[in-house]
Design a protein around this motif. Structure first.
Motif, PDB file in Angstrom:
ATOM      1  N   GLN A 213     -41.003 -78.458  17.417  1.00 49.34           N
ATOM      2  CA  GLN A 213     -41.999 -79.410  17.933  1.00 49.34           C
ATOM      3  C   GLN A 213     -43.303 -79.292  17.146  1.00 49.34           C
ATOM      4  O   GLN A 213     -43.930 -80.302  16.790  1.00 49.34           O
TER       5      GLN A 213
ATOM      6  N   LEU B  78     -45.051 -82.178  14.921  1.00 39.57           N
ATOM      7  CA  LEU B  78     -46.420 -82.643  15.173  1.00 39.57           C
ATOM      8  C   LEU B  78     -47.262 -82.537  13.908  1.00 39.57           C
ATOM      9  O   LEU B  78     -48.062 -83.433  13.598  1.00 39.57           O
TER      10      LEU B  78
ATOM     11  N   THR C  28     -54.052 -79.973  23.682  1.00 39.93           N
ATOM     12  CA  THR C  28     -53.239 -81.095  24.170  1.00 39.93           C
ATOM     13  C   THR C  28     -53.342 -81.285  25.681  1.00 39.93           C
ATOM     14  O   THR C  28     -53.026 -82.361  26.200  1.00 39.93           O
TER      15      THR C  28
ATOM     16  N   ASP D 109     -51.699 -83.788  28.286  1.00 37.25           N
ATOM     17  CA  ASP D 109     -50.667 -84.565  27.595  1.00 37.25           C
ATOM     18  C   ASP D 109     -49.586 -83.682  26.978  1.00 37.25           C
ATOM     19  O   ASP D 109     -48.718 -84.185  26.252  1.00 37.25           O
ATOM     20  N   THR D 110     -49.633 -82.394  27.250  1.00 36.30           N
ATOM     21  CA  THR D 110     -48.714 -81.479  26.565  1.00 36.30           C
ATOM     22  C   THR D 110     -47.250 -81.850  26.800  1.00 36.30           C
ATOM     23  O   THR D 110     -46.453 -81.923  25.850  1.00 36.30           O
TER      24      THR D 110
ATOM     25  N   LEU E  66     -46.220 -85.064  25.050  1.00 34.90           N
ATOM     26  CA  LEU E  66     -46.117 -84.845  23.601  1.00 34.90           C
ATOM     27  C   LEU E  66     -44.866 -84.043  23.267  1.00 34.90           C
ATOM     28  O   LEU E  66     -44.146 -84.367  22.309  1.00 34.90           O
TER      29      LEU E  66
ATOM     30  N   ALA F 177     -41.835 -86.204  23.398  1.00 33.81           N
ATOM     31  CA  ALA F 177     -41.774 -87.155  22.285  1.00 33.81           C
ATOM     32  C   ALA F 177     -41.456 -86.443  20.980  1.00 33.81           C
ATOM     33  O   ALA F 177     -40.703 -86.957  20.133  1.00 33.81           O
ATOM     34  N   LEU F 178     -41.997 -85.240  20.809  1.00 34.73           N
ATOM     35  CA  LEU F 178     -41.733 -84.483  19.582  1.00 34.73           C
ATOM     36  C   LEU F 178     -40.265 -84.094  19.488  1.00 34.73           C
ATOM     37  O   LEU F 178     -39.650 -84.167  18.416  1.00 34.73           O
TER      38      LEU F 178
ATOM     39  N   THR G  80     -46.793 -93.866  24.148  1.00 31.39           N
ATOM     40  CA  THR G  80     -46.641 -92.497  23.649  1.00 31.39           C
ATOM     41  C   THR G  80     -47.360 -92.331  22.320  1.00 31.39           C
ATOM     42  O   THR G  80     -47.995 -91.299  22.055  1.00 31.39           O
TER      43      THR G  80
ATOM     44  N   ILE H 289     -50.845 -91.541  22.842  1.00 32.20           N
ATOM     45  CA  ILE H 289     -51.103 -90.140  23.203  1.00 32.20           C
ATOM     46  C   ILE H 289     -51.231 -89.286  21.937  1.00 32.20           C
ATOM     47  O   ILE H 289     -52.100 -88.427  21.829  1.00 32.20           O
ATOM     48  N   PHE H 290     -50.369 -89.549  20.961  1.00 29.41           N
ATOM     49  CA  PHE H 290     -50.500 -88.837  19.683  1.00 29.41           C
ATOM     50  C   PHE H 290     -51.846 -89.156  19.030  1.00 29.41           C
ATOM     51  O   PHE H 290     -52.506 -88.267  18.481  1.00 29.41           O
TER      52      PHE H 290
ATOM     53  N   ALA I 271     -54.555 -87.220  20.842  1.00 29.26           N
ATOM     54  CA  ALA I 271     -54.454 -85.764  20.636  1.00 29.26           C
ATOM     55  C   ALA I 271     -54.913 -85.367  19.240  1.00 29.26           C
ATOM     56  O   ALA I 271     -55.583 -84.337  19.061  1.00 29.26           O
TER      57      ALA I 271
END
Lengths: 536, 156
Positions: free
Chosen positions: B13, B17, B49, B52-53, B56, B59-60, B93, B96-97, B100
């Motif tokens: 992950q 990222l 993060t 939103d951890t 994320l 999604a990762l 999503t 969110i990235f 972050a």
């Protein structure tokens, strides 16, 4: 219900925000024993984001305007799945004033007569003249920066000079002049000079996540110190579960959970609700009993109904010249050009514009990427620089009409951290509001083009701008059509009062805090002047 | 303990990222700007993060799986790439990235200086704003009253 019982008080105020603070201060001179229960805590200005390098990031965390995003112990969750507009609030001493912009317009005289003037909704049982002296007192306590002579209002005094116009105000004001449209420096609850021991604004640019300078008027720094000096007791981290009544249909007090998690009963001779347009109906509905099976003070059946937001439209553009950017209060000037009804526009009632300055670098980047103006990868830096120095725009604050379909109810499963049923909001934009929003976007684009903007973007309704929570326990003469009478007393429960945004009959098209506080002061005066036959 | 060790992402992950950060905000020699995968900035991202951890992390994991662990497929965000498709299909999503990564990138001292800002918090120094020329309002004054009278006197 088993709970420890406290010593009784004369007046119990529930909620320590904009209206709770004002009513507490006003009632303090009666020398009655007054207690306010606030579910949140005091906020320290040293905790506000603008004191740290992570100042932009933290507005998306503990200082987010969304209670669902914050999710702090003092917050209660709100089911807002059935609404395109999400609730913005703050739970703590000062309430929503902690995170508001400080835009401080009054309602206009026509706002109280919408049925008579425009044939929609209902007239208020009070009018501008009724509230005018209370607006004036509130302006003094708050410390309102303004420029006298605004032709969109009856004459009103300024407490101190207006906020600086800045490069942004001059640019957009010039465009308004070219178009022949009204604009004026906003009335602002922000000190432009030292006022009553509160500092002057130093243009931190971060009013919306708390003013570290203390220049923005929040009731933890305005009304509350005065009320507490006058022996009002403010008890924090106390969340009220329900209001109790007796066989005579009188409120006897409230059950609450204190800071240690202990369930208590607070007896009171008078109960005043100051929890605003979501919290107040939530508490009334949670106080259902055998006598009030549909919720306390709800024989009309309209507690929670007629929820009004102000749908916000946002228009932003970018300019080649350097503007104020992230410096300075977000607000500065307003326009009331489209406030009063003009039937040729295709809708009734109207809206104001609140002109806004630029953005911090993080929000500039994030909004630029969301709007497709700043790419990922190659070109990111060049696009960022092009947009960063000269961003400006406006929001339109549109009048929402009351509709019973828009409402607050209790969610069947969602509860807060104390197990108290949480609210659910059901809301959809009415046809009139949608037409008004569309109009405001079109005129906003015209303004920005006249000012020389490029890369203009629009957003409507702004999803996270559910600041103004109004109409859910409205005032009126008819007990079948209203929850409280023309001086804030429940039609059903003669020692229960509501002083917050719930009592609004219509929403107007401006930020409501000034009016909410004027109403709280007015109701307090009514209580004082009627004290010998208050419950008749 | 470094900041990155506190982040609740596993190795795959974290590397995913890092690839996305570099693709979103690459280094620029011309502007003398670091990329968002710069070690200092990336450590800050990993440690920041917050709420939103989980979103994320999910999604990762999904993106890592999409490219079968071949992170070179995430190093560009241009047309036709995996990231371009991800952004178009997962806008919320992707946002969110963007938050972050941007919230840490644009508070880095080097970046703030490069975009013309002093690398400091707004408080306590604040900023200056032009007071402005109120004669600009003369045309508004000249036009006169624009509010409607509502009639009737005081009601209570």
């Amino acid at each position: 219900m088993t709970a420890a019982t406290n010593d009784p008080v004369d007046v119990l105020i529930i909620g320590g925000g904009a209206s709770g603070a004002a009513v507490a201060w006003s009632l303090a001179d009666t020398r009655m024993r007054i207690l306010c229960l606030e579910q949140g805590d005091w906020v320290k200005t040293t905790d506000f984001p603008s004191t740290g390098r992570d100042w932009e990031a933290r507005q998306f965390g503990d200082f987010s305007v969304s209670p669902n995003r914050r999710g702090l112990p003092e917050d209660y969750p709100i089911n807002e799945d059935d609404s395109p507009i999400k609730v913005a609030n703050f739970n703590g001493v000062g309430g929503g004033t902690i995170l508001y912009a400080g835009h401080f317009p009054r309602l206009h005289p026509s706002d109280f007569r919408v049925r008579s003037l425009d044939g929609v909704a209902e007239d208020w049982p009070i009018n501008y003249e009724t509230l005018e002296p209370y607006y004036a007192v509130n302006d003094q306590i708050t410390g309102v920066a303004a420029l006298e002579g605004d032709p969109s209002y009856p004459p009103k005094p300024a407490v101190m000079p207006p906020l600086p116009l800045g490069e942004t105000g001059a640019l957009l004001g010039g465009a308004m002049n070219k178009l022949g449209w009204h604009w004026w420096p906003s009335d602002a609850a922000i000190n432009t000079q030292i006022y009553e021991d509160r500092a002057a604004c130093i243009n931190l640019g971060h009013c919306l996540s708390g003013c570290a300078q203390g220049a923005k008027a929040t009731t933890d720094g305005t009304y509350w110190p005065k009320a507490i000096r006058a022996r009002v007791e403010l008890r924090t981290r106390c969340r009220v579960r329900r209001i109790e009544t007796d066989d005579d249909r009188m409120a006897t007090g409230a059950y609450y959970v204190d800071a240690d998690g202990v369930e208590r009963f607070q007896p009171a001779a008078i109960v005043i609700l100051a929890c605003n347009g979501i919290g107040t109906p939530r508490l009334l509905l949670n106080s259902a009993s055998e006598q009030f099976p549909d919720g306390l003070a709800n024989t009309s059946g309209i507690v929670g109904k007629n929820l009004m937001f102000h749908p916000y439209g946002q228009v932003r553009g970018y300019f080649d010249q350097q503007l104020d950017g992230y410096r300075g209060p977000r607000i500065g000037a307003w326009s009331m050009e489209f406030y009063e009804t003009d039937a040729s526009r295709g809708f009734v009632r109207g809206y104001c514009y609140q002109f806004t300055r630029g953005l911090g670098p993080v929000v500039n980047a994030v909004s630029g990427m969301a709007d497709g103006l700043i790419p990922w990868g190659e070109g990111h830096h060049a696009a960022f620089r092009r947009l960063f120095k000269g961003s400006a725009g406006m929001v339109s604050i549109c009048e929402d009409l009351p509709e019973e379909i828009n409402r607050v109810t209790l969610d069947p499963t969602l509860k807060d951290s104390d197990g108290i049923p949480a609210p659910k909001i059901t809301y959809r934009l009415g046809e009139n509001s949608q037409k008004m929003l569309d109009h405001s976007l079109a005129r906003g684009i015209e303004i920005l083009k006249t000012a020389g903007a490029h890369d203009i973007t629009v957003k409507a309704p702004m999803p996270s701008a559910g600041w103004h929570l109004l109409g859910t326990a409205r005032m009126g003469h008819d007990p079948k059509r209203s929850v409280v009478n023309d001086w804030g007393r429940s039609h059903d429960v003669r020692n229960l009062f509501v002083v917050d945004g719930s009592v609004f009959v219509t929403a107007g098209g401006v930020n409501p805090t000034s009016t909410i506080q004027a109403i709280a002061l007015y109701v307090a005066d009514q209580i004082k002047s009627r004290i010998h036959n208050l419950f008749d | 303990m470094t900041k990155s060790n506190t982040a609740p992402f596993d190795d795959s992950q974290r590397e995913t990222l890092r690839a996305i950060a570099a693709a979103m905000i690459p280094a620029s020699e011309e502007s003398q700007l670091p990329g968002a995968d710069d070690p200092t900035i990336f450590d800050d991202i990993l440690a920041s993060t917050g709420r939103d951890t989980k979103a994320l992390a999910d999604a990762l994991t999904m993106l890592h799986s999409t490219v079968s662990g071949d992170l070179s497929a995430l190093r560009s965000a241009g047309p036709g790439t995996v990231l371009e498709r991800f952004r178009s299909e997962n806008g919320a999503t992707a946002a969110i990235f963007e938050l972050a990564i941007s919230q840490c990138y644009y508070r880095d001292d080097r970046v703030m200086r490069a975009i013309g800002m002093e690398p400091r918090a707004p408080y306590p120094k604040g900023y200056a704003i032009e007071r402005g020329d109120w004669s600009l309002l003369d045309p508004v004054r000249a036009r006169g009253k624009i509010y409607r009278d509502a009639g009737e006197g005081k009601t209570a």
